[in-house]
Design an enzyme around this catalytic site. Structure first.
Site, PDB file in Angstrom:
ATOM      1  N   ARG A  84      -2.323   4.799   7.956  1.00 12.83           N
ATOM      2  CA  ARG A  84      -1.085   5.579   8.008  1.00 12.83           C
ATOM      3  C   ARG A  84      -0.042   5.124   6.978  1.00 12.83           C
ATOM      4  O   ARG A  84       0.479   5.944   6.213  1.00 12.83           O
ATOM      5  CB  ARG A  84      -0.456   5.473   9.421  1.00 12.83           C
ATOM      6  CG  ARG A  84      -1.170   6.295  10.460  1.00 12.83           C
ATOM      7  CD  ARG A  84      -1.102   5.615  11.818  1.00 12.83           C
ATOM      8  NE  ARG A  84      -2.018   4.489  11.788  1.00 12.83           N
ATOM      9  CZ  ARG A  84      -3.266   4.541  12.246  1.00 12.83           C
ATOM     10  NH1 ARG A  84      -3.693   5.620  12.843  1.00 12.83           N
ATOM     11  NH2 ARG A  84      -4.078   3.503  12.115  1.00 12.83           N
ATOM     12  N   THR A  85       0.278   3.834   6.982  1.00 13.09           N
ATOM     13  CA  THR A  85       1.436   3.374   6.194  1.00 13.09           C
ATOM     14  C   THR A  85       1.218   3.597   4.705  1.00 13.09           C
ATOM     15  O   THR A  85       2.081   4.150   4.007  1.00 13.09           O
ATOM     16  CB  THR A  85       1.692   1.879   6.481  1.00 13.09           C
ATOM     17  OG1 THR A  85       1.697   1.687   7.892  1.00 13.09           O
ATOM     18  CG2 THR A  85       3.006   1.419   5.894  1.00 13.09           C
TER      19      THR A  85
ATOM     20  N   LYS B 210      -9.812 -13.805  -7.595  1.00 12.39           N
ATOM     21  CA  LYS B 210     -10.243 -14.759  -8.637  1.00 12.39           C
ATOM     22  C   LYS B 210      -9.344 -15.990  -8.664  1.00 12.39           C
ATOM     23  O   LYS B 210      -9.408 -16.791  -9.584  1.00 12.39           O
ATOM     24  CB  LYS B 210     -10.223 -14.065 -10.012  1.00 12.39           C
ATOM     25  CG  LYS B 210     -11.224 -12.918 -10.130  1.00 12.39           C
ATOM     26  CD  LYS B 210     -11.220 -12.312 -11.523  1.00 12.39           C
ATOM     27  CE  LYS B 210     -10.499 -11.010 -11.547  1.00 12.39           C
ATOM     28  NZ  LYS B 210     -10.418 -10.384 -12.860  1.00 12.39           N
TER      29      LYS B 210
ATOM     30  N   ARG C 160       1.988  -5.094   2.031  1.00  9.37           N
ATOM     31  CA  ARG C 160       1.486  -5.473   3.363  1.00  9.37           C
ATOM     32  C   ARG C 160       0.672  -6.742   3.188  1.00  9.37           C
ATOM     33  O   ARG C 160      -0.168  -6.844   2.285  1.00  9.37           O
ATOM     34  CB  ARG C 160       0.620  -4.372   3.973  1.00  9.37           C
ATOM     35  CG  ARG C 160      -0.087  -4.848   5.238  1.00  9.37           C
ATOM     36  CD  ARG C 160      -0.750  -3.739   5.983  1.00  9.37           C
ATOM     37  NE  ARG C 160       0.218  -2.889   6.656  1.00  9.37           N
ATOM     38  CZ  ARG C 160      -0.101  -1.958   7.552  1.00  9.37           C
ATOM     39  NH1 ARG C 160      -1.372  -1.772   7.888  1.00  9.37           N
ATOM     40  NH2 ARG C 160       0.824  -1.224   8.130  1.00  9.37           N
TER      41      ARG C 160
ATOM     42  N   HIS D  82       7.614  -4.828  10.725  1.00 11.79           N
ATOM     43  CA  HIS D  82       7.050  -3.612  10.132  1.00 11.79           C
ATOM     44  C   HIS D  82       8.183  -2.575  10.175  1.00 11.79           C
ATOM     45  O   HIS D  82       8.190  -1.658  10.999  1.00 11.79           O
ATOM     46  CB  HIS D  82       5.842  -3.166  10.952  1.00 11.79           C
ATOM     47  CG  HIS D  82       5.011  -2.071  10.334  1.00 11.79           C
ATOM     48  ND1 HIS D  82       5.413  -1.357   9.226  1.00 11.79           N
ATOM     49  CD2 HIS D  82       3.796  -1.569  10.699  1.00 11.79           C
ATOM     50  CE1 HIS D  82       4.474  -0.460   8.928  1.00 11.79           C
ATOM     51  NE2 HIS D  82       3.491  -0.576   9.805  1.00 11.79           N
TER      52      HIS D  82
HETATM   53  N1   CP Z   1       0.999   1.944  12.206  1.00 10.29           N
HETATM   54  C1   CP Z   1       0.395   1.402  11.145  1.00 10.29           C
HETATM   55  O1   CP Z   1       0.930   0.472  10.512  1.00 10.29           O
HETATM   56  O2   CP Z   1      -0.823   1.936  10.844  1.00 10.29           O
HETATM   57  P1   CP Z   1      -1.736   1.505   9.625  1.00 10.29           P
HETATM   58  O3   CP Z   1      -2.196   0.089   9.883  1.00 10.29           O
HETATM   59  O4   CP Z   1      -2.868   2.481   9.597  1.00 10.29           O
HETATM   60  O5   CP Z   1      -0.895   1.558   8.376  1.00 10.29           O
END
Ligand code: CP
Length: 313
Positions: free
Chosen positions: A59-60, A87, A109, A137
């Site tokens: 999603r993100t 590497k 992320r 998040h």
């Molecule tokens: N909600 C969320 O962070 O989903 P993803 O891990 O798919 O990005």
């Protein structure tokens, strides 16, 4: 109030109530544009956004990419496995090399809590945290706040129940900061081993009993067990977890008639949420995903300096 333009977005902890309201208001304008097929303004033409993801995402990452492209930006994706960190290059060197190509924002992320903060200390390019370990998040919390306001018409005064692995959840932490700033009452519920003792210091009600908590809630947010962030599973068995903390249609009968059910995804169907509840009439889970795009469009517009133009649309 400090403008959002050019800022790093590391967590909901750093955003004021005014910042949050501004992002949600612009996201609402974008959603209206999209639903009325009014052309979206090309606010990000000429901008380049880098998605640097060291953990999986459905999603993100895709919604940041769609958000950037809908507003005219170029977006590129780099995964941990596809980068030269495999590497032996350090994260900071990787990020400094990306910065040398003059992107306008880096979205990261990472499995380590604090990784976006470390980059923000070194780089001038705005850093957006797309999830760091079990820290924060923030864009998930923003889209959750948007979805709650859209469904309930307000956030202040609502009782929001967050259920599951609170200890390892960056979504829970960001939502707690965001919801508190917007005036909601928060109840966290789960096995005692998955609720940190410091929760009460954040002004959050703690419950170990799902059924009594469900009765009070206007919003129920179910969380996945973050097995990848635990050395060992911190409850006796999954079967027992499902029995006491899984949300199913029987337990949902105890809830208010206008309750909404949320989940950040990915779902573990049959564990924290039964399929009929996930797909049922109270669920706004896919609305959350839809709203992720307009919320990220709003954040990118405000961050990349087109605030006045954005507000004019
Ligand atoms: N909600 C969320 O962070 O989903 P993803 O891990 O798919 O990005």
């Amino acid at each position: 109030m400090e403008a959002l333009q050019g800022r790093h977005i590391l967590g909901m902890d750093d955003l004021s109530r005014q910042d949050i309201s501004k992002i949600l208001a612009l996201a609402k304008k974008f959603k209206t544009c999209a639903s009325t097929s009014k052309n979206l303004p090309p606010l990000l033409t000429g901008k380049t956004i880098v998605n640097l993801f060291f953990e999986p995402s459905t999603r993100t990452r895709s919604s940041f990419e769609i958000a950037a492209k809908r507003l005219g930006a170029t977006s590129i994706n780099i995964t941990g496995a596809g980068s030269s960190t495999v590497k032996g290059e350090t994260l900071i060197d990787t990020a400094r090399n990306i910065e040398a190509m003059n992107p306008d924002a880096i979205i990261i992320r990472h499995s380590s809590s604090g990784a976006p903060y470390v980059l923000s200390q070194t780089l001038k390019t705005p850093i957006i945290n797309a999830g760091d370990g079990f820290h924060e998040h923030p864009t998930q919390a923003l889209l959750d706040l948007f979805t709650i306001e859209e469904a309930k018409g307000k956030i202040a005064g609502l009782k929001v129940l967050i259920v599951g692995d609170i200890a390892h959840s960056r979504v829970a932490r960001s939502n707690i900061y965001g919801l508190k700033k917007m005036g909601a009452h928060i109840i966290v519920c789960g096995p005692p081993t998955l609720i940190p003792p410091a929760m009460t210091k954040l002004g959050v009600e703690v419950s170990y009993d799902l059924k009594s908590s469900v009765q009070k809630a206007d919003v129920i947010m179910m969380l996945r067990i973050q097995e990848e962030r635990q050395d060992r599973i911190q409850f006796p068995s999954k079967k027992e977890y499902v029995q006491y903390f899984g949300l199913n249609s029987e337990t949902l009968k105890l809830a208010k008639k206008d309750v909404i059910i949320m989940h950040p995804g990915p779902l573990n169907r049959g564990i924290e949420i039964s399929p009929d509840v996930a797909d049922g009439p109270y669920s706004v889970i896919l609305n959350q995903v839809t709203n992720g795009v307009v919320v990220r469009m709003a954040l990118l517009s405000l961050l990349l300096g087109r605030e006045q133009h954005a507000a004019a649309h």
